[in-house]
Design an enzyme around this catalytic site. Structure first.
Site, PDB file in Angstrom:
ATOM      1  N   HIS A 155       0.816  -1.224   0.000  1.00 52.30           N
ATOM      2  CA  HIS A 155       0.000   0.000   0.000  1.00 52.30           C
ATOM      3  C   HIS A 155       0.849   1.274   0.000  1.00 52.30           C
ATOM      4  CE1 HIS A 155      -3.685  -2.259   0.499  1.00 52.30           C
ATOM      5  NE2 HIS A 155      -3.266  -2.812   1.616  1.00 52.30           N
ATOM      6  N   ASP A 191      -2.495 -10.496  -2.353  1.00 55.59           N
ATOM      7  CA  ASP A 191      -3.050 -10.081  -1.055  1.00 55.59           C
ATOM      8  C   ASP A 191      -4.553  -9.841  -1.247  1.00 55.59           C
ATOM      9  OD1 ASP A 191      -1.963  -8.639   1.732  1.00 55.59           O
ATOM     10  OD2 ASP A 191      -3.775  -7.681   0.954  1.00 55.59           O
ATOM     11  N   HIS A 193      -6.217  -7.305  -0.318  1.00 58.91           N
ATOM     12  CA  HIS A 193      -6.436  -5.888  -0.649  1.00 58.91           C
ATOM     13  C   HIS A 193      -5.660  -5.494  -1.894  1.00 58.91           C
ATOM     14  CE1 HIS A 193      -6.721  -6.338   3.828  1.00 58.91           C
ATOM     15  NE2 HIS A 193      -7.819  -5.626   3.646  1.00 58.91           N
ATOM     16  N   ASP A 280      -4.260 -12.970   3.822  1.00 61.12           N
ATOM     17  CA  ASP A 280      -5.547 -12.447   4.304  1.00 61.12           C
ATOM     18  C   ASP A 280      -6.706 -12.832   3.384  1.00 61.12           C
ATOM     19  OD1 ASP A 280      -4.447 -10.701   2.436  1.00 61.12           O
ATOM     20  OD2 ASP A 280      -4.564  -8.926   3.728  1.00 61.12           O
TER      21      ASP A 280
HETATM   22  N1  Q9C Z   1     -12.458  -2.501   8.566  1.00 56.96           N
HETATM   23  C1  Q9C Z   1      -2.472  -5.228   4.242  1.00 56.96           C
HETATM   24  O1  Q9C Z   1      -3.093  -6.282   4.220  1.00 56.96           O
HETATM   25  N2  Q9C Z   1      -7.921  -1.321   7.203  1.00 56.96           N
HETATM   26  N3  Q9C Z   1      -3.034  -4.082   4.671  1.00 56.96           N
HETATM   27  C2  Q9C Z   1      -9.102  -2.073   6.873  1.00 56.96           C
HETATM   28  C3  Q9C Z   1     -11.322  -2.819   7.703  1.00 56.96           C
HETATM   29  C4  Q9C Z   1      -6.786  -1.350   6.301  1.00 56.96           C
HETATM   30  C5  Q9C Z   1      -4.407  -4.060   5.122  1.00 56.96           C
HETATM   31  C6  Q9C Z   1     -10.217  -1.779   7.819  1.00 56.96           C
HETATM   32  C7  Q9C Z   1      -6.327  -2.718   5.891  1.00 56.96           C
HETATM   33  C8  Q9C Z   1      -4.938  -2.680   5.315  1.00 56.96           C
HETATM   34  C9  Q9C Z   1      -1.049  -5.177   3.845  1.00 56.96           C
HETATM   35 ZN    ZN Z   2      -4.124  -7.182   2.762  1.00 60.71          ZN
END
Ligand code: Q9C
Ligand code: ZN
Length: 338
Positions: A155, A191, A193, A280
């Site tokens: 990110h 991933d 996301h 994830d």
């Molecule tokens: N309610 C990685 O997996 N927040 N980052 C989500 C959900 C951000 C995840 C909130 C998630 C970032 C590297």
């Molecule tokens: Zn992620």
């Protein structure tokens, strides 16, 4: 298979993140990396390649900010973790601002990514971990290398942090690979996301393909990137592929999307593959909504391995801490190397 892990990454330990209107214990815990390290064993520490390879993908102003931010926070009389509260959005221009709160807004895009006392050191060694794992691939000594990076990276963009990420480990390694003579490098991001930072870094580049399978940003973080119509710009037109999938996606539809991503990678004819691997996508992940099971991870890896490219696996997300080591081990097993 060389597996790299550097314990200095554990110095990054943010306490809380702002989620759904409240402060909650930060999901990106140091224990994540410790669980993976414990399950895998046989890990090597990182070598120090310095700041130069970081500055091939991040601006030096951003890296300076990240290195000094927590000290500036303390100098402003604050305690605990540094986090912003004002984001410039449509007027993001080079004003010469000094105040830490202004800089936190300028160089970040969310409230889930605090800068703690050990963040710079942890993130720095995360990037060095990716660079160290890349070396035997550049030398042609192995087909698969694993970088146990933490904090994650995908990110983090050219001059911003977010999504628990500060330095883009996978992007730093991919750029180091082109600098070392690989004419074309592909990044496959699996991933949960979307890897918005990696996409932004290479959006107008024709030497790095970015292909990503992720939760549809219409429903899931990071919302503003990762839609199917984002395909690259300028010289990079066509070198970004986004395959968003709905919440609830299980192995069947996931593997179909993977086939599409792998076809695009083959068509690009890279000489090296970087995999941004997040666990994830797991059915029990506490912040995500796909339905992959542990037994699906070797299948994903086998499909990737069938491309027969040297591959650097870079750890991204995965927050079901108790299952994480087993999921990562299952994925790495699919590459069929000891
Ligand atoms: N309610 C990685 O997996 N927040 N980052 C989500 C959900 C951000 C995840 C909130 C998630 C970032 C590297
Ligand atoms: Zn992620």
């Amino acid at each position: 298979m060389l597996k790299v892990f550097d314990r200095r990454q554990l110095l990054h330990a943010p306490a809380l993140e702002l989620q759904n209107g409240g402060w909650v214990v930060h999901a990106e815990k140091a224990a994540r990396a410790e669980m993976i390290a414990e399950r895998l064993g046989g890990l090597s520490p990182a070598t120090d390649f310095g700041r130069a390879p970081l500055e091939r993908v991040h601006t030096s102003a951003y890296v300076d900010f990240l290195q000094a931010a927590h000290a500036r926070w303390l100098a402003a009389g604050r305690e605990g973790d540094a986090i912003g509260y004002t984001w410039p959005v449509v007027r993001r221009r080079p004003l010469d601002l000094e105040r830490i709160d202004a800089l936190l807004g300028l160089y970040s895009y969310d409230a889930g990514t605090p800068i703690a006392a050990g963040t710079w050191e942890g993130a720095y060694w995360g990037a060095q971990t990716a660079l160290t794992a890349l070396q035997p691939l550049l030398a042609g000594e192995t087909r698969t290398a694993f970088a146990l990076c933490r904090p994650p990276g995908h990110h983090a963009g050219p001059d911003y942090l977010g999504g628990y990420c500060y330095l883009n480990n996978a992007a730093i390694a991919a750029r180091a690979a082109t600098d070392a003579g690989h004419a074309r490098v592909a990044i496959l991001d699996v991933d949960y996301h979307h890897g918005n930072g990696t996409q932004d870094i290479f959006y107008d580049c024709d030497d790095v393909l970015f292909a990503s399978i992720h939760a549809d940003p219409a429903t899931d973080y990071p919302f503003f990137w990762g839609h199917a119509d984002e395909t690259g710009d300028g010289a990079g037109a066509g070198a970004t592929l986004n395959l968003p999938l709905p919440r609830g996606t299980a192995a069947g539809a996931y593997l179909d999307a993977l086939t599409r991503a792998l076809d695009a990678i083959v068509a690009f004819s890279p000489s090296l593959l970087v995999v941004s691997f997040g666990a994830d996508t797991f059915e029990d992940d506490p912040i995500s909504h796909f339905q992959l099971r542990q037994a699906d991870y070797p299948r994903v890896a086998e499909a990737i391995a069938a491309l027969d490219l040297p591959r650097l696996i870079v750890m991204e997300g995965g927050y079901a801490v108790d299952a994480l080591g087993h999921n990562v081990a299952a994925f790495l097993d699919g590459f069929g190397e000891a």
